[in-house]
Design a protein around this motif. Sequence first.
Motif, PDB file in Angstrom:
ATOM      1  N   UNK A   8     -31.921  35.959   3.495  1.00 39.11           N
ATOM      2  CA  UNK A   8     -31.614  36.088   2.065  1.00 39.11           C
ATOM      3  C   UNK A   8     -30.205  36.640   1.862  1.00 39.11           C
ATOM      4  N   UNK A   9     -29.490  36.067   0.939  1.00 41.98           N
ATOM      5  CA  UNK A   9     -28.243  36.651   0.445  1.00 41.98           C
ATOM      6  C   UNK A   9     -28.469  37.080  -0.998  1.00 41.98           C
ATOM      7  N   UNK A  10     -28.287  38.361  -1.265  1.00 40.89           N
ATOM      8  CA  UNK A  10     -28.433  38.869  -2.632  1.00 40.89           C
ATOM      9  C   UNK A  10     -27.064  39.070  -3.249  1.00 40.89           C
ATOM     10  N   UNK A  11     -26.896  38.566  -4.466  1.00 43.30           N
ATOM     11  CA  UNK A  11     -25.652  38.752  -5.206  1.00 43.30           C
ATOM     12  C   UNK A  11     -25.932  39.639  -6.414  1.00 43.30           C
ATOM     13  N   UNK A  12     -25.211  40.739  -6.524  1.00 37.61           N
ATOM     14  CA  UNK A  12     -25.401  41.669  -7.631  1.00 37.61           C
ATOM     15  C   UNK A  12     -24.085  41.759  -8.411  1.00 37.61           C
ATOM     16  N   UNK A  13     -24.183  41.600  -9.732  1.00 36.78           N
ATOM     17  CA  UNK A  13     -22.964  41.585 -10.550  1.00 36.78           C
ATOM     18  C   UNK A  13     -22.323  42.957 -10.665  1.00 36.78           C
ATOM     19  N   UNK A  14     -23.129  44.011 -10.486  1.00 39.68           N
ATOM     20  CA  UNK A  14     -22.595  45.360 -10.656  1.00 39.68           C
ATOM     21  C   UNK A  14     -22.169  45.980  -9.345  1.00 39.68           C
ATOM     22  N   UNK A  15     -21.915  47.276  -9.443  1.00 42.78           N
ATOM     23  CA  UNK A  15     -21.392  47.974  -8.272  1.00 42.78           C
ATOM     24  C   UNK A  15     -22.514  48.449  -7.363  1.00 42.78           C
ATOM     25  N   UNK A  16     -22.141  48.810  -6.159  1.00 42.76           N
ATOM     26  CA  UNK A  16     -23.096  49.412  -5.241  1.00 42.76           C
ATOM     27  C   UNK A  16     -23.533  50.760  -5.816  1.00 42.76           C
ATOM     28  N   UNK A  17     -24.723  51.175  -5.466  1.00 42.46           N
ATOM     29  CA  UNK A  17     -25.259  52.422  -6.030  1.00 42.46           C
ATOM     30  C   UNK A  17     -26.312  52.962  -5.086  1.00 42.46           C
ATOM     31  N   UNK A  18     -26.181  54.235  -4.760  1.00 46.64           N
ATOM     32  CA  UNK A  18     -27.152  54.866  -3.865  1.00 46.64           C
ATOM     33  C   UNK A  18     -27.794  56.066  -4.564  1.00 46.64           C
ATOM     34  N   UNK A  19     -29.025  55.927  -5.013  1.00 47.91           N
ATOM     35  CA  UNK A  19     -29.675  57.024  -5.732  1.00 47.91           C
ATOM     36  C   UNK A  19     -29.798  58.291  -4.898  1.00 47.91           C
ATOM     37  N   UNK A  20     -29.850  58.157  -3.583  1.00 47.95           N
ATOM     38  CA  UNK A  20     -30.031  59.345  -2.749  1.00 47.95           C
ATOM     39  C   UNK A  20     -28.802  60.256  -2.839  1.00 47.95           C
ATOM     40  N   UNK A  21     -27.627  59.661  -2.882  1.00 48.30           N
ATOM     41  CA  UNK A  21     -26.423  60.494  -2.912  1.00 48.30           C
ATOM     42  C   UNK A  21     -25.819  60.640  -4.300  1.00 48.30           C
ATOM     43  N   UNK A  22     -26.205  59.776  -5.232  1.00 47.19           N
ATOM     44  CA  UNK A  22     -25.496  59.769  -6.516  1.00 47.19           C
ATOM     45  C   UNK A  22     -26.289  60.338  -7.685  1.00 47.19           C
ATOM     46  N   UNK A  23     -27.509  60.796  -7.455  1.00 45.27           N
ATOM     47  CA  UNK A  23     -28.336  61.197  -8.585  1.00 45.27           C
ATOM     48  C   UNK A  23     -28.094  62.659  -8.964  1.00 45.27           C
ATOM     49  N   UNK A  24     -27.704  62.912 -10.221  1.00 53.22           N
ATOM     50  CA  UNK A  24     -27.484  64.293 -10.672  1.00 53.22           C
ATOM     51  C   UNK A  24     -28.808  64.912 -11.111  1.00 53.22           C
ATOM     52  N   UNK A  25     -29.683  65.183 -10.165  1.00 52.95           N
ATOM     53  CA  UNK A  25     -31.042  65.595 -10.544  1.00 52.95           C
ATOM     54  C   UNK A  25     -31.086  66.980 -11.187  1.00 52.95           C
ATOM     55  N   UNK A  26     -30.288  67.892 -10.685  1.00 50.54           N
ATOM     56  CA  UNK A  26     -30.460  69.284 -11.096  1.00 50.54           C
ATOM     57  C   UNK A  26     -29.390  69.785 -12.060  1.00 50.54           C
ATOM     58  N   UNK A  27     -28.438  68.957 -12.383  1.00 45.85           N
ATOM     59  CA  UNK A  27     -27.379  69.432 -13.258  1.00 45.85           C
ATOM     60  C   UNK A  27     -27.899  69.706 -14.662  1.00 45.85           C
ATOM     61  N   UNK A  28     -27.325  70.703 -15.287  1.00 44.79           N
ATOM     62  CA  UNK A  28     -27.705  71.076 -16.645  1.00 44.79           C
ATOM     63  C   UNK A  28     -26.720  70.468 -17.636  1.00 44.79           C
TER      64      UNK A  28
END
Lengths: 595, 176
Positions: free
Chosen positions: A34-54
């Motif tokens: 499979x080749x997946x084409x995504x129109x948007x940018x790469x995104x990694x929830x593990x490193x990019x999620x602001x879970x604890x910010x107020x």
Amino acid sequence: MRRKAQQEYDAIVVGSGAAGGMCAYVLACQGVRVLMLEAGRDYDPVTETPMFQLPKDAPMRGAGTPEKPFGFYDATVDGGWQVPGEPYASAEGVNFMWWRARMLGGRTNHWGRISLRMGEYDYKPRSRDGLGFDWPMSYDDVAPYYDRTEMLIGVYGSNEGLENTPDSSPGVLQPPPAPRAEELLTQKVCGEQLDIPVIPAHLAIMTQRQDADRLSRELWPNNPLAQRVTADSMRSRAACFYATPCGRGCSIKANFQSPTVLLPPALATGNLDIVTDAMVREVTVDAQGRATGVHYIDKTTRLDEHVSARVVILAASACESARIMLNSKSAAHPDGIGNGSGLVGKYVMDTVGAFVGGQIPALENMPPHNADGASAMHLYMPWWLYQEQAAGRLDFARGYHIEFGGGRKMPGFGFMGGLAPFTEGAYGRRFKEECRRYYGSFIGFSGRGEMIPNEDCYCEIDPDGVDQWGIPTLRFHWEWSDHELNQCRHMQHTFRDIIEAMGGNVTSTVHDDGADAIAAPGQIIHEVGGAIMGDDPRRSVLNQFCQSWEVDNLFVTDGACFVSNADKNPTLSIMAIAWRASDYIVEQLAQRSIG
Amino acid sequence: MITRRAVIRNLVVTVGGGSLLSACGGRVSLETLAPGAPPRFYGDREMAVLSRVSDLLLPRTETPGALDVGVPGILDGLMAEWASEETRVEHRATLAALDTELGARLLGDFLDADSASAEAALSAVDAEAFAGDGVEGYRGLKGLVAQAYFSTEGGAVEELGWVGVPGRWDPCAQRT
């Protein structure tokens, strides 16, 4: 993620969200390259999620802006109802709102995680009331795929045996979290006074860790590769710790997002490559009109690229997939690929939405406690008036469910918005006391109702518009029918009745005209339709396996294939239907009957 | 769950109209005014009036007050970086009208009044505004001050008792 196409591919999947992610996972697990084409940018929830910010840590206190409609911390890192350089138009008098999530995983990053199965009535609505269309398959055909999807992604909920509110098979659902104060009160009042059932909601959030060994074996009997990647992925997920808002994403993978749950195991098979920033323009065809691949714009170079495969699967979101089809014109398909019926772009539906808010004295002065729960609702009300509707006692044909919530949530921008009228004249120490008193006493009820497809709701290529990539853009047309507007009025009155039965004060306007209450088309972000399936090639675009009637190696597996838009938020059904279509594609590829 | 629509509606209710939603786009670098730094939006008189109103609305008690958590600086940043021109004009007009109204009620400068008199005058303006009269935009101003306050750690955690990471959900009540 930018791995250039380096080998021959069996399938191109356009889009990486609920449908694209599921297709990639199911196909890759079964050896399809499979080749997946995504129109948007790469995104990694593990490193990019602001879970604890107020809120205090965010620009503008985290407030919503046109660029970030749901606030600074919303998981939609790129996209929204307006995407710079990617316009769309609405016909005069129409205000369609088209949400695009331009990022790996698409809308699955931000969605509400509400995972309700469509029921047996929902697959055959026309047979029940003569309106809209029946699906070409029945609930029983899709039920095994609902089970599999729920087992894979992790869904909490309960089996209540209610009308048209399907139960899952034993061992599929995770236990629902216990209700919070406002939910218990609502349940009690609705049960005792209004005869409205209030039951555990179904959400794609894990209340316990998955049994990786059992689930992977049950999902993939006789497939060691699929078992291994699936079990490994499940073991990397933690259960919810009941603290942070799901809409920001989940770095511990307790909730479902395509980039944490579908894409990692698919990549681990070695059968999936993903190219991000790849904006697909059109499906290419050979002289016979069969799909050969796609053209896409590499957004980083602005160059037009072409990739080939045996099968092309569009999963770009309902209207984006319709747009790609309409833009794929050739001698064989002068009106767009697969559009011989002229129905591509037609019968677009959204969910009917309306809201009423209230303040409940019984919930005042609650002691500090953890009201976050699993971020979203623990209970909801499924549609409960099927029999009244069937007996003709309501002035609208289809149902709605109720989502509700309140409680002592994280104070953010907009917080205490309903408070001001209750603190008239209060200053100083008394004002502080009043705020403590009212904090957690506000509650809101939102209806999510079924819209019946109609001829006046559609998208088409705008003859005057192109986006920054030179791709022709869409123009939307819309008209609600009385069914939707009357349903909205019913919601308004019902929500008022609930608040009053709770001894509360209604804090928003209760509209007697549904047109004043209804959310704008597209605002609920449940748009489906545009390439509907059916059993008649003259009156539908796809068959029940999401396969184009005219182009046998072209599939559309996202919400575009929806024939109706039941009140059961579409994402779970999109995934179940995409899994079913993917199994069919594997079969057809193996038999060499397509591609 | 409070839905997307509810959030947006709440925002509109809070700021007393849709104008703040038409915020200027793009730039996102705001923060609270550093101690001693000059305001970017407010003039000296506006800053003084807003500070006094904030302090009267949310004084220091057993928990921090509006000035302790920097409410005027937060609003200065919001107005400088976030608010649309329309919102800025309205907000300035509200502050000026409030200053004038309080002066008239106190028969002198609001900033010179003792706390009891100033609070009495403000409460009267407040009651009038919620009855539908009085200083235009006042309700929105009160809401903004309260929001800025409760969006801080002092307001949310110390005053309201909001718990950031409370651990798992173990309610004592069971569904019946």
